[in-house]
Design an enzyme around this catalytic site. Structure first.
Site, PDB file in Angstrom:
ATOM      1  N   GLY A 236       0.817  -1.209   0.000  1.00  0.00           N
ATOM      2  CA  GLY A 236       0.000   0.000   0.000  1.00  0.00           C
ATOM      3  C   GLY A 236       0.844   1.249   0.000  1.00  0.00           C
ATOM      4  O   GLY A 236       2.063   1.204   0.197  1.00  0.00           O
ATOM      5  N   THR A 240      -0.098   4.358   5.303  1.00  0.00           N
ATOM      6  CA  THR A 240      -1.441   3.776   5.435  1.00  0.00           C
ATOM      7  C   THR A 240      -1.551   2.805   6.600  1.00  0.00           C
ATOM      8  O   THR A 240      -2.654   2.343   6.894  1.00  0.00           O
ATOM      9  CB  THR A 240      -1.846   3.061   4.136  1.00  0.00           C
ATOM     10  OG1 THR A 240      -0.790   2.197   3.722  1.00  0.00           O
ATOM     11  CG2 THR A 240      -2.122   4.063   3.037  1.00  0.00           C
ATOM     12  N   LYS A 242       0.899   0.007   7.379  1.00  0.00           N
ATOM     13  CA  LYS A 242       1.444  -1.341   7.196  1.00  0.00           C
ATOM     14  C   LYS A 242       2.312  -1.749   8.388  1.00  0.00           C
ATOM     15  O   LYS A 242       2.140  -2.826   8.960  1.00  0.00           O
ATOM     16  CB  LYS A 242       2.262  -1.404   5.901  1.00  0.00           C
ATOM     17  CG  LYS A 242       1.461  -1.079   4.650  1.00  0.00           C
ATOM     18  CD  LYS A 242       2.289  -1.227   3.399  1.00  0.00           C
ATOM     19  CE  LYS A 242       3.405  -0.208   3.289  1.00  0.00           C
ATOM     20  NZ  LYS A 242       2.920   1.187   3.179  1.00  0.00           N
ATOM     21  N   HIS A 459      -6.448  35.662 -10.255  1.00  0.00           N
ATOM     22  CA  HIS A 459      -6.097  34.279 -10.594  1.00  0.00           C
ATOM     23  C   HIS A 459      -6.896  33.296  -9.725  1.00  0.00           C
ATOM     24  O   HIS A 459      -7.527  32.364 -10.239  1.00  0.00           O
ATOM     25  CB  HIS A 459      -4.591  34.075 -10.391  1.00  0.00           C
ATOM     26  CG  HIS A 459      -4.097  32.714 -10.775  1.00  0.00           C
ATOM     27  ND1 HIS A 459      -3.445  32.465 -11.955  1.00  0.00           N
ATOM     28  CD2 HIS A 459      -4.158  31.514 -10.130  1.00  0.00           C
ATOM     29  CE1 HIS A 459      -3.134  31.178 -12.030  1.00  0.00           C
ATOM     30  NE2 HIS A 459      -3.554  30.584 -10.913  1.00  0.00           N
ATOM     31  N   GLU A 460      -6.873  33.516  -8.409  1.00  0.00           N
ATOM     32  CA  GLU A 460      -7.594  32.614  -7.504  1.00  0.00           C
ATOM     33  C   GLU A 460      -9.106  32.752  -7.674  1.00  0.00           C
ATOM     34  O   GLU A 460      -9.839  31.764  -7.568  1.00  0.00           O
ATOM     35  CB  GLU A 460      -7.189  32.895  -6.052  1.00  0.00           C
ATOM     36  CG  GLU A 460      -5.711  32.685  -5.743  1.00  0.00           C
ATOM     37  CD  GLU A 460      -5.220  31.280  -6.063  1.00  0.00           C
ATOM     38  OE1 GLU A 460      -6.033  30.331  -5.992  1.00  0.00           O
ATOM     39  OE2 GLU A 460      -4.043  31.137  -6.415  1.00  0.00           O
TER      40      GLU A 460
END
EC number: 3.4.24.-
Length: 668
Positions: A236, A240, A242, A459-460
């Site tokens: 994975g 996550t 493991k 722009h934003e």
């Protein structure tokens, strides 16, 4: 009896440093006793020496040429005189008879000799005058042995460094370099992690719990003819959980648990990796049933090369061959289970992945919204919160976050609250932590000219406007023109968590991404370099649509994606030069279409775009409510809610119809 033995006084352990100390004491003692340092020898002046010599009291004068000293030995008659009473009684010395009564320091040796010879002639004396050079036994011994001691010491230091560090575990000494460096988990002393500490990952937990249960109660499975699995591979993305799952296995399993990293097998000496693999499995078999956990197994498990001319991978491949033999070879002991974790399963050797070695491949994916809520519950336990937090809201605000990212959010929120001198962590602190992790640290003191600030605002605002107008674009959460990290402005979205993506959805996302540059074109009729990250994202999306997902009509239902990753190292492309030209044209065509679409959309809503940009310049940060005041509510959100209700109704109707059909068939 056993208790009495345990509680009795422990005998002191023998230490080799005692031997070294004893040798040093003997050398020092020999130096003192041998040189007569404890004898009753006195210092005399040159005039006193001449007086004693005229009186005939001196038997022998020993001139030490290298120290400019003269040792005076008296006659037996002189020792009985009252003048020499202090030096008459000599204590015990290892060099009896060779201890002088007086020591005289002289200047120029030639003048000193001439004066003594004149006195001897005048008084007709037979005093013996001899010469010698004095040497220090201890100093000479040290000077002789020091080079050898230094060479041996440096050699031992280098060997310890090359064999994995001085004194650290079984591989600490040079003679134990082939021993395994695995750490044996001790549930009494080590921090215990249980399956309760692992939120989400139900499928993965179920698989791993079954392995632990098999070791605890094997009869439950073997009575039905089942065999214990040889190994399980946790695959994975990073973060996550493991390694956390493996820690939970170590905490829950009542069997020995050996933990080490794939890089622990790698060494500069030939044959060490294979030797450590053999020693690891030997230890595990001696303590069987047992579990071995190898983290980052891709360090030794990479696919073996077919054309290996250089020989650079021979040692790693020998280590892998030994691991393959130990896991499922001729004399394999079935009571040892191997757990391994990696985020690069595509590069592992096929022989390692086959059934009988790693029987199970457990995929640990990024958590969904429900699992993120559970992960928040785990990480919020030690944090003091100001109010009851809406965990559903926090889970929605962190799409695409791994378990490690969520842990970082909780920790960052606590740090932000402490920085603000708060007594508890509030909801706003968590939102600030998400912004901090996604966008970077705020840089309010960054110098930006008014013209640049206006360009950034438009722009934003362009991103926000286009994403609000398109159906499949991600809904906006907030927009800011406060610099964060390397970005001068940012827009936060709440993307829909999809398992499959359609072409129209990808095109809408691309159009929204190009909205920033399109706004600059519409308002200023100029473009700038501020759209670099947008262009990079759009180009990757367009290339994926054309070359990977087969979503282009000209290329057709073809993909040039190689899941094994072997094409990355090839010198040739999997398509012709003519196809490469077609791919480039289609990518450019796709991007330009969405750019023109964004320009048209913003030109039609130029007044609303300007109003939004002005509000952004005024407040610096605006939210979804500000957009609703300007544009009104998004009609697509209502449609999605109606669609969800219709799908739910259809599911209920389908369930009821299925139940009716089943009842009718039963009656028949």
């Amino acid at each position: 009896m056993a208790k009495e033995n345990n509680t009795g006084p422990k005998k002191p352990k023998f230490n080799t440093w005692w031997i070294y100390g004893l040798i040093a004491i003997l050398l020092i003692g020999f130096q003192f006793f041998g040189s007569g340092n404890f004898a009753n020898t006195k210092k005399a002046s040159t005039s006193e020496l001449q007086e004693y010599l005229r009186n005939g009291d001196i038997r022998k004068i020993l001139v030490i040429t290298n120290t400019r000293q003269a040792k005076i030995f008296l006659t037996e008659e002189a020792l009985n005189k009252e003048v020499h009473t202090d030096v008459a009684d000599q204590p015990f010395s290892l060099t009896a008879g060779a201890t002088p009564q007086y020591i005289v320091n002289y200047g120029d040796q030639q003048n000193f000799e001439n004066e003594i010879n004149e006195i001897k002639k005048e008084n007709n004396l037979d005093t013996e005058l001899t010469y010698d050079q004095e040497s220090n036994v201890l100093t000479e011994l040290l000077l002789t042995l020091l080079p050898f001691v230094l060479i041996i010491g440096i050699w031992i230091y280098l060997m310890r460094r090359m064999s994995g560090g001085a004194g650290g575990g079984a591989g600490g000494q040079i003679f134990n370099i082939g021993k395994s460096k695995a750490k044996l988990f001790d549930e009494k002393t080590d921090t215990r992690t249980s399956f309760k500490d692992v939120a989400g990952l139900e499928g993965a937990k179920e698989e791993v719990e079954e392995i632990v249960e098999f070791l605890r109660n094997p009869d439950k499975y073997t009575s039905l003819g089942g065999k214990i699995p040889k190994g399980a591979l946790l695959v994975g993305p990073p973060g996550t959980g493991k390694t956390l799952l493996a820690k939970a296995v170590a905490g829950e399993a009542k069997v020995p648990f050996f933990s080490l990293s794939g890089s622990d097998f790698v060494e500069m000496f030939v044959g060490v990796g294979a030797s450590r693999v053999r020693d690891l499995f030997k230890q595990a078999k001696d303590k069987s049933p047992a579990i071995i956990f190898i983290d980052e197994i891709d360090a030794i498990g990479r696919a073996r090369g077919k054309n290996n001319f250089t020989g650079s991978n021979d040692e790693r491949e020998n280590t892998l061959n030994q691991l393959l033999t130990e896991m499922d070879g001729f004399g394999t002991n079935t009571n040892v289970i191997v757990l391994a974790a990696t985020n690069r399963a595509d590069v592992l050797d096929k022989a390692l992945m086959r059934a009988g070695r790693f029987d199970r491949q457990i995929y640990v994916d990024l958590p969904d919204i429900r699992e993120r809520k559970e992960i928040f519950e785990v990480h919020l336990r030690p944090i003091k919160t100001a109010e009851t937090l809406d965990l559903d809201f926090l889970a929605k605000q962190t799409p695409g976050f791994s378990g490690a990212d969520i842990a970082n959010v909780c920790n960052e929120a606590a740090l932000i609250a402490a920085r603000k001198e708060k007594k508890a962590v509030s909801k706003q602190d968590f939102l600030d932590a998400v912004d901090r992790i996604v966008g970077g640290l705020e840089k309010k003191n960054k110098i930006i000219t008014p013209g640049e600030k206006e360009t950034i605002a438009y722009h934003e605002a362009g991103h926000a406007t286009v994403s609000w107008m398109l159906e499949h674009a991600a809904p906006l959460v907030k927009v800011t023109i406060v610099p964060r990290g390397q970005s001068l402005g940012a827009a936060w979205y709440l993307p829909e968590e999809r398992l499959i993506v359609r072409p129209e959805q990808m095109k809408d996302e691309m159009c929204a991404t190009l909205g920033g540059r399109a706004a600059e074109k519409v308002i200023f009729n100029k473009i700038s370099t501020g759209a670099l990250s947008d262009l990079e994202k759009v180009t990757k999306q367009a290339r994926a649509m054309v070359t990977i997902y087969g979503l282009n009509d000209e290329i057709g239902n073809l993909t040039y994606y190689d899941s094994s990753g072997q094409n990355e190292y090839g010198f040739s492309k999997p398509y012709s030069e003519q196809t490469a030209l077609t791919i480039d044209k289609e990518i450019s065509k796709l991007i330009e279409e969405q750019y023109e679409r964004a320009v048209d959309l913003l030109a039609k809503n130029k007044d609303k775009l300007t109003e939004l940009a002005e509000r952004l310049l005024e407040k610096e940060v605006i939210f979804k409510d500000d957009l609703e005041k300007i544009f009104g509510k998004r009609p697509f959100d209502k449609d999605k809610a109606l669609e969800a209700e219709e799908i739910a109704k259809k599911n209920k109707e389908n369930i009821s119809e299925t139940e009716t059909e089943t009842e009718t068939e039963t009656e028949k």
